[in-house]
Motif scaffolding. Sequence first.
Motif, PDB file in Angstrom:
ATOM      1  N   SER A 161      42.582  12.442  31.084  1.00 40.79           N
ATOM      2  CA  SER A 161      42.625  13.873  31.396  1.00 40.79           C
ATOM      3  C   SER A 161      42.100  14.706  30.239  1.00 40.79           C
ATOM      4  CB  SER A 161      44.051  14.298  31.740  1.00 40.79           C
ATOM      5  OG  SER A 161      44.516  13.631  32.884  1.00 40.79           O
ATOM      6  N   ILE A 162      42.505  14.354  29.024  1.00 38.04           N
ATOM      7  CA  ILE A 162      42.041  15.077  27.839  1.00 38.04           C
ATOM      8  C   ILE A 162      40.531  14.936  27.681  1.00 38.04           C
ATOM      9  CG2 ILE A 162      42.065  15.051  25.308  1.00 38.04           C
ATOM     10  CD1 ILE A 162      45.069  14.421  25.485  1.00 38.04           C
ATOM     11  N   VAL A 163      40.033  13.707  27.848  1.00 39.22           N
ATOM     12  CA  VAL A 163      38.596  13.458  27.697  1.00 39.22           C
ATOM     13  C   VAL A 163      37.798  14.246  28.743  1.00 39.22           C
ATOM     14  CG1 VAL A 163      36.776  11.720  27.881  1.00 39.22           C
ATOM     15  CG2 VAL A 163      38.885  11.208  26.630  1.00 39.22           C
ATOM     16  N   VAL A 164      38.256  14.201  30.003  1.00 42.85           N
ATOM     17  CA  VAL A 164      37.543  14.905  31.071  1.00 42.85           C
ATOM     18  C   VAL A 164      37.529  16.413  30.813  1.00 42.85           C
ATOM     19  CG1 VAL A 164      37.638  15.548  33.514  1.00 42.85           C
ATOM     20  CG2 VAL A 164      37.929  13.159  32.850  1.00 42.85           C
ATOM     21  N   ALA A 165      38.684  16.996  30.461  1.00 43.98           N
ATOM     22  CA  ALA A 165      38.758  18.438  30.208  1.00 43.98           C
ATOM     23  C   ALA A 165      37.876  18.837  29.030  1.00 43.98           C
ATOM     24  CB  ALA A 165      40.205  18.854  29.957  1.00 43.98           C
ATOM     25  N   PHE A 166      37.875  18.007  27.986  1.00 41.46           N
ATOM     26  CA  PHE A 166      37.072  18.310  26.801  1.00 41.46           C
ATOM     27  C   PHE A 166      35.577  18.250  27.115  1.00 41.46           C
ATOM     28  CE2 PHE A 166      34.800  17.060  22.932  1.00 41.46           C
ATOM     29  CZ  PHE A 166      35.210  18.058  22.054  1.00 41.46           C
ATOM     30  N   VAL A 167      35.150  17.191  27.800  1.00 38.38           N
ATOM     31  CA  VAL A 167      33.728  17.031  28.133  1.00 38.38           C
ATOM     32  C   VAL A 167      33.266  18.150  29.064  1.00 38.38           C
ATOM     33  CG1 VAL A 167      32.048  15.573  29.311  1.00 38.38           C
ATOM     34  CG2 VAL A 167      33.703  14.546  27.747  1.00 38.38           C
ATOM     35  N   LEU A 168      34.083  18.477  30.055  1.00 38.57           N
ATOM     36  CA  LEU A 168      33.732  19.574  30.955  1.00 38.57           C
ATOM     37  C   LEU A 168      33.560  20.885  30.191  1.00 38.57           C
ATOM     38  CD1 LEU A 168      35.991  18.965  34.083  1.00 38.57           C
ATOM     39  CD2 LEU A 168      33.494  18.937  34.020  1.00 38.57           C
ATOM     40  N   SER A 169      34.463  21.146  29.259  1.00 35.34           N
ATOM     41  CA  SER A 169      34.385  22.374  28.479  1.00 35.34           C
ATOM     42  C   SER A 169      33.112  22.404  27.631  1.00 35.34           C
ATOM     43  CB  SER A 169      35.617  22.513  27.586  1.00 35.34           C
ATOM     44  OG  SER A 169      35.591  23.724  26.869  1.00 35.34           O
ATOM     45  N   ILE A 170      32.750  21.275  27.059  1.00 35.96           N
ATOM     46  CA  ILE A 170      31.509  21.187  26.286  1.00 35.96           C
ATOM     47  C   ILE A 170      30.314  21.508  27.182  1.00 35.96           C
ATOM     48  CG2 ILE A 170      29.925  19.607  25.128  1.00 35.96           C
ATOM     49  CD1 ILE A 170      32.157  20.375  23.304  1.00 35.96           C
ATOM     50  N   ILE A 171      30.314  20.945  28.395  1.00 33.93           N
ATOM     51  CA  ILE A 171      29.225  21.199  29.349  1.00 33.93           C
ATOM     52  C   ILE A 171      29.180  22.675  29.735  1.00 33.93           C
ATOM     53  CG2 ILE A 171      28.416  20.726  31.691  1.00 33.93           C
ATOM     54  CD1 ILE A 171      29.520  17.882  31.360  1.00 33.93           C
ATOM     55  N   PHE A 172      30.344  23.255  30.035  1.00 37.52           N
ATOM     56  CA  PHE A 172      30.398  24.671  30.391  1.00 37.52           C
ATOM     57  C   PHE A 172      29.846  25.541  29.257  1.00 37.52           C
ATOM     58  CE2 PHE A 172      34.312  23.784  33.275  1.00 37.52           C
ATOM     59  CZ  PHE A 172      33.465  23.263  34.241  1.00 37.52           C
ATOM     60  N   GLY A 173      30.192  25.176  28.014  1.00 37.46           N
ATOM     61  CA  GLY A 173      29.699  25.928  26.872  1.00 37.46           C
ATOM     62  C   GLY A 173      28.189  25.861  26.748  1.00 37.46           C
ATOM     63  N   LEU A 174      27.628  24.670  26.976  1.00 39.41           N
ATOM     64  CA  LEU A 174      26.178  24.505  26.915  1.00 39.41           C
ATOM     65  C   LEU A 174      25.472  25.341  27.981  1.00 39.41           C
ATOM     66  CD1 LEU A 174      25.964  20.650  26.300  1.00 39.41           C
ATOM     67  CD2 LEU A 174      25.084  22.427  24.780  1.00 39.41           C
ATOM     68  N   ILE A 175      26.031  25.332  29.189  1.00 35.11           N
ATOM     69  CA  ILE A 175      25.434  26.098  30.283  1.00 35.11           C
ATOM     70  C   ILE A 175      25.523  27.594  30.006  1.00 35.11           C
ATOM     71  CG2 ILE A 175      25.627  26.656  32.742  1.00 35.11           C
ATOM     72  CD1 ILE A 175      26.700  23.787  33.138  1.00 35.11           C
ATOM     73  N   TYR A 176      26.657  28.031  29.483  1.00 37.16           N
ATOM     74  CA  TYR A 176      26.825  29.454  29.165  1.00 37.16           C
ATOM     75  C   TYR A 176      25.821  29.891  28.098  1.00 37.16           C
ATOM     76  CZ  TYR A 176      29.002  33.779  27.511  1.00 37.16           C
ATOM     77  OH  TYR A 176      29.232  35.079  27.143  1.00 37.16           O
ATOM     78  N   LYS A 177      25.613  29.053  27.083  1.00 40.39           N
ATOM     79  CA  LYS A 177      24.651  29.375  26.028  1.00 40.39           C
ATOM     80  C   LYS A 177      23.226  29.407  26.594  1.00 40.39           C
ATOM     81  CE  LYS A 177      23.107  27.968  21.408  1.00 40.39           C
ATOM     82  NZ  LYS A 177      21.675  27.798  21.714  1.00 40.39           N
ATOM     83  N   LYS A 178      22.931  28.472  27.479  1.00 41.70           N
ATOM     84  CA  LYS A 178      21.581  28.379  28.027  1.00 41.70           C
ATOM     85  C   LYS A 178      21.259  29.552  28.944  1.00 41.70           C
ATOM     86  CE  LYS A 178      17.730  26.051  28.710  1.00 41.70           C
ATOM     87  NZ  LYS A 178      16.783  25.728  27.620  1.00 41.70           N
ATOM     88  N   THR A 179      22.233  29.970  29.734  1.00 37.93           N
ATOM     89  CA  THR A 179      21.986  31.022  30.730  1.00 37.93           C
ATOM     90  C   THR A 179      22.346  32.408  30.245  1.00 37.93           C
ATOM     91  OG1 THR A 179      24.206  30.786  31.700  1.00 37.93           O
ATOM     92  CG2 THR A 179      22.444  29.381  32.599  1.00 37.93           C
ATOM     93  N   ILE A 207      31.414  30.196  35.878  1.00 41.41           N
ATOM     94  CA  ILE A 207      32.472  30.550  36.829  1.00 41.41           C
ATOM     95  C   ILE A 207      32.283  29.777  38.126  1.00 41.41           C
ATOM     96  CG2 ILE A 207      33.301  32.381  38.365  1.00 41.41           C
ATOM     97  CD1 ILE A 207      32.972  34.340  36.053  1.00 41.41           C
ATOM     98  N   ILE A 208      31.068  29.786  38.643  1.00 38.98           N
ATOM     99  CA  ILE A 208      30.778  29.095  39.908  1.00 38.98           C
ATOM    100  C   ILE A 208      30.944  27.596  39.763  1.00 38.98           C
ATOM    101  CG2 ILE A 208      28.960  28.579  41.580  1.00 38.98           C
ATOM    102  CD1 ILE A 208      27.856  31.411  40.996  1.00 38.98           C
ATOM    103  N   ILE A 209      30.410  27.025  38.700  1.00 38.03           N
ATOM    104  CA  ILE A 209      30.498  25.574  38.498  1.00 38.03           C
ATOM    105  C   ILE A 209      31.942  25.141  38.305  1.00 38.03           C
ATOM    106  CG2 ILE A 209      29.847  23.686  36.965  1.00 38.03           C
ATOM    107  CD1 ILE A 209      27.268  25.328  36.376  1.00 38.03           C
ATOM    108  N   HIS A 210      32.701  25.901  37.529  1.00 35.87           N
ATOM    109  CA  HIS A 210      34.112  25.580  37.279  1.00 35.87           C
ATOM    110  C   HIS A 210      34.909  25.605  38.589  1.00 35.87           C
ATOM    111  CE1 HIS A 210      37.653  26.149  34.249  1.00 35.87           C
ATOM    112  NE2 HIS A 210      38.033  25.436  35.295  1.00 35.87           N
ATOM    113  N   SER A 211      34.719  26.642  39.382  1.00 35.74           N
ATOM    114  CA  SER A 211      35.436  26.751  40.653  1.00 35.74           C
ATOM    115  C   SER A 211      35.038  25.633  41.616  1.00 35.74           C
ATOM    116  CB  SER A 211      35.171  28.119  41.292  1.00 35.74           C
ATOM    117  OG  SER A 211      35.723  29.163  40.510  1.00 35.74           O
ATOM    118  N   LEU A 212      33.741  25.313  41.645  1.00 42.85           N
ATOM    119  CA  LEU A 212      33.284  24.227  42.513  1.00 42.85           C
ATOM    120  C   LEU A 212      33.892  22.901  42.090  1.00 42.85           C
ATOM    121  CD1 LEU A 212      31.198  23.222  44.758  1.00 42.85           C
ATOM    122  CD2 LEU A 212      29.848  22.504  42.783  1.00 42.85           C
ATOM    123  N   TYR A 213      33.943  22.658  40.790  1.00 43.94           N
ATOM    124  CA  TYR A 213      34.540  21.409  40.303  1.00 43.94           C
ATOM    125  C   TYR A 213      35.996  21.293  40.739  1.00 43.94           C
ATOM    126  CZ  TYR A 213      36.121  17.714  37.198  1.00 43.94           C
ATOM    127  OH  TYR A 213      36.667  16.556  36.705  1.00 43.94           O
TER     128      TYR A 213
END
Length: 218
Positions: free
Chosen positions: A179-197, A204-210
């Motif tokens: 659970s910790i690994v999944v939450a951490f990796v997801l957060s890293i991905i969300f951060g990358l997408i936020y920086k890119k866009t 928001i959309i990706i998080h809710s869809l997940y």
Amino acid sequence: MLSKVNKNYIWAYFISFYALWCIRELWLVQYLDLMDSVPRAIISATIKMIIWVIPVILLVKLVEKSNPSSYLGLRHNFGKGIKWAGWISLVFIAYFIILNLIVLKNDIDFHIGFNEWLNTILLVGIIEEIVFRGFLLRKFMELSSFWKANTITSLLFVSIHFPIWFYKGLFEFPYIISSIVVAFVLSIIFGLIYKKTNSLWSVIIIHSLYNLLVSLFY
């Protein structure tokens, strides 16, 4: 660089809302569970907004002296955010379908209650992304490099799930490690997408869809 006062108010905000969040999960939720689904969902959503989002909006207006929608990434690059959200969402959907329907042979559970729709799927993406990507990640990026800021933000993102896992009886090995690994990796991905866009709508959309996919398959 941020002043010492500016640095301190970021941590004061997080520690304060984290303490209130622990109280909400470990104490108040027990009383909310005694209510009917709709009142429970609405009260829970209201408490989340009070604890998480309203303080961020006030801090942005009073301390940063900025427009919250613009500062948090809700106003600009909407089209780019939607485009990225669409592509990443397709990746998540394909992953869940292949893993659950083809590999694990799991069934899809379409029985999702009102409380789960409101608080786990619709509002979590909005509330958590406003706090973690829109506010905390942005502030930490002003202090240091993106990767350091994203790592710190992701560790804090993992920490807010501790009281939830504890309350639900999931704070046990080996579940807690995955659970910790999944939450951490997801957060890293969300951060990358936020920086890119540079758009909060993408995460928001990706998080809710997940969260919707998790509710359907688990």
